[in-house]
Design an enzyme around this catalytic site. Structure first.
Site, PDB file in Angstrom:
ATOM      1  N   ASP A 250      -3.377   0.989  -4.792  1.00 56.97           N
ATOM      2  CA  ASP A 250      -2.756   0.752  -6.098  1.00 56.97           C
ATOM      3  C   ASP A 250      -2.309  -0.691  -6.285  1.00 56.97           C
ATOM      4  O   ASP A 250      -1.985  -1.109  -7.392  1.00 56.97           O
ATOM      5  CB  ASP A 250      -1.514   1.638  -6.242  1.00 56.97           C
TER       6      ASP A 250
HETATM    7  C1  BGC Z   1       3.354   1.001  -4.244  1.00 57.08           C
HETATM    8  C2  BGC Z   1       2.176   1.909  -4.084  1.00 57.08           C
HETATM    9  C3  BGC Z   1       2.203   2.937  -5.162  1.00 57.08           C
HETATM   10  C4  BGC Z   1       2.245   2.255  -6.522  1.00 57.08           C
HETATM   11  C5  BGC Z   1       2.212   3.199  -7.691  1.00 57.08           C
HETATM   12  C6  BGC Z   1       3.398   0.422  -5.641  1.00 57.08           C
HETATM   13  O1  BGC Z   1       4.539  -0.328  -5.812  1.00 57.08           O
HETATM   14  O2  BGC Z   1       3.317  -0.026  -3.287  1.00 57.08           O
HETATM   15  O3  BGC Z   1       2.182   2.485  -2.800  1.00 57.08           O
HETATM   16  O4  BGC Z   1       1.095   3.765  -5.071  1.00 57.08           O
HETATM   17  O5  BGC Z   1       3.384   1.441  -6.595  1.00 57.08           O
HETATM   18  O6  BGC Z   1       3.408   3.781  -7.977  1.00 57.08           O
HETATM   19  C1  NOJ Z   2       0.708   5.534  -2.825  1.00 55.18           C
HETATM   20  C2  NOJ Z   2      -0.021   6.287  -3.874  1.00 55.18           C
HETATM   21  O1  NOJ Z   2       0.606   7.506  -4.116  1.00 55.18           O
HETATM   22  C3  NOJ Z   2      -1.459   6.479  -3.488  1.00 55.18           C
HETATM   23  O2  NOJ Z   2      -2.143   7.100  -4.525  1.00 55.18           O
HETATM   24  C4  NOJ Z   2      -2.076   5.171  -3.127  1.00 55.18           C
HETATM   25  O3  NOJ Z   2      -3.393   5.415  -2.770  1.00 55.18           O
HETATM   26  C5  NOJ Z   2      -1.310   4.463  -2.048  1.00 55.18           C
HETATM   27  N1  NOJ Z   2       0.047   4.327  -2.456  1.00 55.18           N
HETATM   28  C6  NOJ Z   2      -1.879   3.097  -1.709  1.00 55.18           C
HETATM   29  O4  NOJ Z   2      -1.582   2.169  -2.679  1.00 55.18           O
END
Ligand code: BGC
Ligand code: NOJ
Length: 814
Positions: free
Chosen positions: A487
């Site tokens: 993400d």
């Molecule tokens: C986090 C991710 C997460 C994304 C979406 C980011 O700040 O590092 O792990 O999936 O937010 O909420």
């Molecule tokens: C947390 C999110 O819930 C997941 O969908 C994502 O793949 C990982 N972070 C990596 O960014």
């Protein structure tokens, strides 16, 4: 261990020191009513949706962290001294403190001045309420006169509004009290048909429902004025902060035990029966009173608790293993499976790190969660798949999230995470392999929940696959969109304004940046879809999918290989991400794990080379780092990944979610030693001795462990709600132990460490129990299977024939 230990027999984790490094929590409820409870009874409850139906109030990031919860106070009415058996909030020097987190229940208690008190908190199956069963024993040699005070703080339902809209909220709170039961009915007069209630089995000396009256001005939960005084004031909340407190007196002879039951519940009335009498504004309680009466009866509480325990015994019986490694056994047999239920239920919405406000159910997340859940309650997995598919868009794209209560796609976050659609194929395929229920593919499912748009689920899968083919970039690799699995790799964002969301801000047209990760996912999903198509008799279609897969593999070999590892992506300038040419972020874990897992590079040595590079550049004693070197500054063209200080989260943290991809990849190249070694490095039970460093719960996975660039290397964060749960479960059970549902039956293909003499497992599959014994006679992975004593060609044990209940499988590994 310093803070507690596993009770493997009882399937409990026993915490014996209340001031754990972080709150060590558990979940109550596994269907519709949920609670989070810490080892000191902190936490909150909600019905289905942690944001919109929050039953009790909770203040995140409090000091101490988990302050606010389900507190019981005991008061010695002779001396006036009072304390809390759960240690918080009074934090007395109690003796014999224990918190036993079990499967769906938590028992917390201690002894103080010869009074022992323990409370068992749980949610009965099929009910929207929680029970606190308090047992108090007088271990003194003389009688004791005690007062018990229960306490909770109600939330005004919408947790976001509750925490922000005070000009309104301080004037809307309403309660009713009848027969000692406290009914919280804020907004019931207008648009709600639900209320909460708090009841008690003992004779109530008094109650309080206004926080200020109970706590007193300028006091906290540690020293409520009413407890100090030993008397409540029967306050009735009008606005401000409605709470629920009961006062019960106990006279206990020496060695005498008494118990008090408290019930906290959520209840809905039919719209036309909201009030009683109908023309009044009084809550109709006729519908809830039988439920309250039922659970204030200790015999019913006993049987509800037994039923809960048997329910979990049944769920866990689906897969039980006996390997030479204690930590593997513990996680597979109990805790990892248990965590998979939590992630299935709550996705990433409510934990001590997810506030229950921000995120609904993720499309990507929920599909992956199925990998660790589908074998437990397949019918719920089926329902989830259909809900998810109904939020898919006609383009094949998906809303990134949806709200559990409305089941509608979330417009704030929207779509265009270009990996999302493929996870639906992965989820459905896992369901088909587990159950053999091909009828799901014919279920009519709408797009974007629009009535009239229904098409068979199978068509949704086709569109998922096509989605990528419609979005290929300059190298023929998939365009990344807002992000792929990572993400935080936001290649079209270019955000330079504080407060913008990295996930939804898009300043580029998205026609250049490509993802090698999505290419690998496409290959995996394409193979699954081809398998599904072929078994539905659509041979041409299956061939077309495989042709596209082959083409993509070719493209990855041409444009996705960096010499010693797989590239990660191309950015908006068409420059490489995750290449030796880069100054930072030269090598990423995602594509090494996922390409090999998908089968790319198995035939030309690239797989081995890539995995060798992982071991050389990314593996640490605490797990495998996401990328190296860490980004030391913010890169506009890379996005959120470079916003994190080095070593945390996606910037070179150990992301426990994708470590299992590498474990599976290692099994694909036949390296059981390395696969299991990686598994053990992040196994929470194996990390229990280093709890002071790890800090999170030793019984569940955390999303992240700080990487080697961080000052706190080895420290875990964000426990419980993470794809780590499902992926580790899937990696250990299906790839390392190798017990793998397939379209044709139960495939058994272990790739375990050379030093293991073997292992045993029982696996329920399509109505039969498979008793599996694996014996090592040589050091390799060559297999010979016998099913019910008869040699089997290959490694796929066919599904049971009519009436067959027990199947014995002997596997020799050499
Ligand atoms: C986090 C991710 C997460 C994304 C979406 C980011 O700040 O590092 O792990 O999936 O937010 O909420
Ligand atoms: C947390 C999110 O819930 C997941 O969908 C994502 O793949 C990982 N972070 C990596 O960014």
């Amino acid at each position: 261990m310093k803070y507690g230990h596993f009770d493997d027999e009882k399937r409990e984790y026993v915490i014996t020191q209340p001031d754990t490094p972080l709150p060590w929590i558990n979940y109550l409820g596994c269907q519709s009513y949920f609670g989070i409870i810490s080892n000191t009874a902190g936490g909150y409850s909600f019905y289905r949706d942690a944001r919109l139906r929050r039953v009790t109030r909770y203040r995140y990031n409090n000091v101490p962290y988990d302050l606010g919860g389900r507190y019981i106070y005991l008061r010695d009415d002779e001396s006036g001294e009072f304390w809390s058996p759960s240690w918080q909030p009074t934090r007395h020097n109690v003796e014999d403190y224990t918190c036993r987190h079990g499967l769906g229940y938590t028992v917390i208690g201690s002894r103080y001045n010869g009074i022992e008190a323990r409370s068992n908190y749980f949610v009965p199956l099929d009910e929207d309420l929680e029970i606190w069963r308090l047992t108090v024993t007088n271990q003194r040699s003389h009688p004791a006169s005690l007062s018990v005070f229960s306490s909770i703080e109600f939330c005004l339902w919408d947790a976001n509004d509750d925490a922000t809209n005070f000009q309104r909220n301080f004037s809307v709170g309403q309660v009713e009290i009848e027969d000692g039961v406290i009914y919280h009915k804020t907004e019931y007069r207008e648009r709600r048909n639900h209320f909460a209630y708090f009841a008690c089995s003992g004779h109530t000396e008094g109650f309080d429902t206004q926080r200020e009256a109970f706590v007193g001005p300028y006091r906290g939960w540690d020293k409520p004025v009413a407890v100090e005084r030993g008397r409540l004031s029967n306050s009735v909340a009008h606005g401000w902060a409605p709470i629920g407190v009961h006062h019960v007196k106990l006279e206990l002879g020496p060695q005498e035990t008494q118990e008090v039951i408290f019930l906290l519940g959520y209840h809905e009335n039919p719209q036309e029966q909201k009030f009683d009498p109908p023309d009044s504004q009084t809550v109709n309680k006729k519908t809830v009173k039988p439920i309250i009466a039922k659970y204030l009866d200790p015999a019913n509480v006993d049987s509800a608790f037994d039923r809960l325990r048997r329910y979990w015994d049944g769920l866990l019986a689906v897969c039980q293993v006996e390997t030479p490694d204690l930590h593997t056994n513990r996680m597979v047999n109990v805790w990892n499976a248990y965590q998979c239920m939590a992630t299935f239920n709550l996705s990433r919405s409510a934990s001590f790190y997810e506030s229950g406000i921000g995120r609904g159910l993720g499309f990507r997340d929920s599909n992956q969660d199925l990998l660790g859940f589908v074998q437990m309650v397949p019918v719920r997995a089926r329902g989830r798949i259909l809900d998810l598919a109904a939020t898919q868009l006609p383009t094949g794209g998906a809303y990134h999230q949806y709200q559990p209560l409305t089941k509608r796609g979330n417009n704030d976050v929207g779509s265009n995470f270009n990996d999302d659609p493929h996870w639906l194929i992965i989820g459905v395929s896992a369901y088909l392999k587990e159950t053999g229920d091909w009828s799901i593919l014919d279920e009519p499912v709408p797009y974007d929940n629009a009535p009239g748009s229904e098409q068979p689920l199978y068509e949704h899968l086709r569109r998922s696959f096509q989605y990528t083919l419609d979005r290929l970039g300059p190298h023929g690799l998939p365009l990344i969109g807002r992000a792929d699995w990572n993400d935080c790799l936001n290649l079209n964002c270019f955000s330079d304004t504080p407060g913008q969301s990295f996930q939804t801000t898009t300043n580029k047209d998205g026609k250049v940046a490509e993802s090698v990760f999505i290419a690998a996912l496409f290959v995996l999903a394409g193979r699954e879809l081809a398998g599904i198509a072929r078994r539905r008799g659509r041979i041409d279609e299956a061939q077309r999918y495989l042709a596209e897969v082959a083409k993509m593999e070719d493209t990855v070999r041409k444009y996705g290989w960096d010499g010693e590892w797989f590239l990660r992506a191309y950015d908006d300038f068409g420059r490489k991400v995750g290449s030796n040419e880069c100054a930072e972020g030269k090598i990423f874990i995602e594509t090494q794990g996922f390409c090999v897992l998908a089968g790319i590079g198995l035939d030309d040595g690239r797989a081995e080379t890539a995995l060798q590079s992982v071991s050389k550049h990314l593996a640490t004693e605490h797990g495998i780092i996401l990328q190296q070197p860490a980004y030391s500054k913010y890169y506009l063209e890379l996005g959120e990944i470079s916003s994190y200080p080095p070593g945390y989260k996606e910037n070179a943290g150990i992301f426990c979610h994708n470590n299992p991809w590498v474990m599976i990849a290692e099994t694909r190249v036949g390296n059981g030693d390395r696969a299991h070694d990686y598994y053990a490095r992040i196994n929470p039970s194996a990390r229990e001795p280093i709890s002071d460093l790890h800090r999170c719960e030793p019984y569940v996975y955390a999303q992240m462990i700080a990487g080697r660039d961080a000052p706190t290397h080895g420290e875990a964060k964000n426990s419980w709600l993470t794809g780590t749960a499902a992926w580790n479960y899937y990696a250990i059970t299906q790839w390392i132990l190798g017990i793998r549902p397939s379209f044709e039956g139960l495939e058994i293909r272990p790739v375990v460490p050379k030093g293991w003499r073997g292992f045993k497992a029982t696996r329920m599959f399509r109505g039969a129990t498979y008793h599996i014994t694996v014996t090592r006679v040589g050091e390799g992975n060559q297999l010979a299977l016998r099913v019910n004593g008869v040699p089997l060609e290959g490694a796929v044990v066919p599904p049971p024939v009519e009436g067959q209940r027990e199947i014995t499988v002997n596997v020799t590994l050499k």
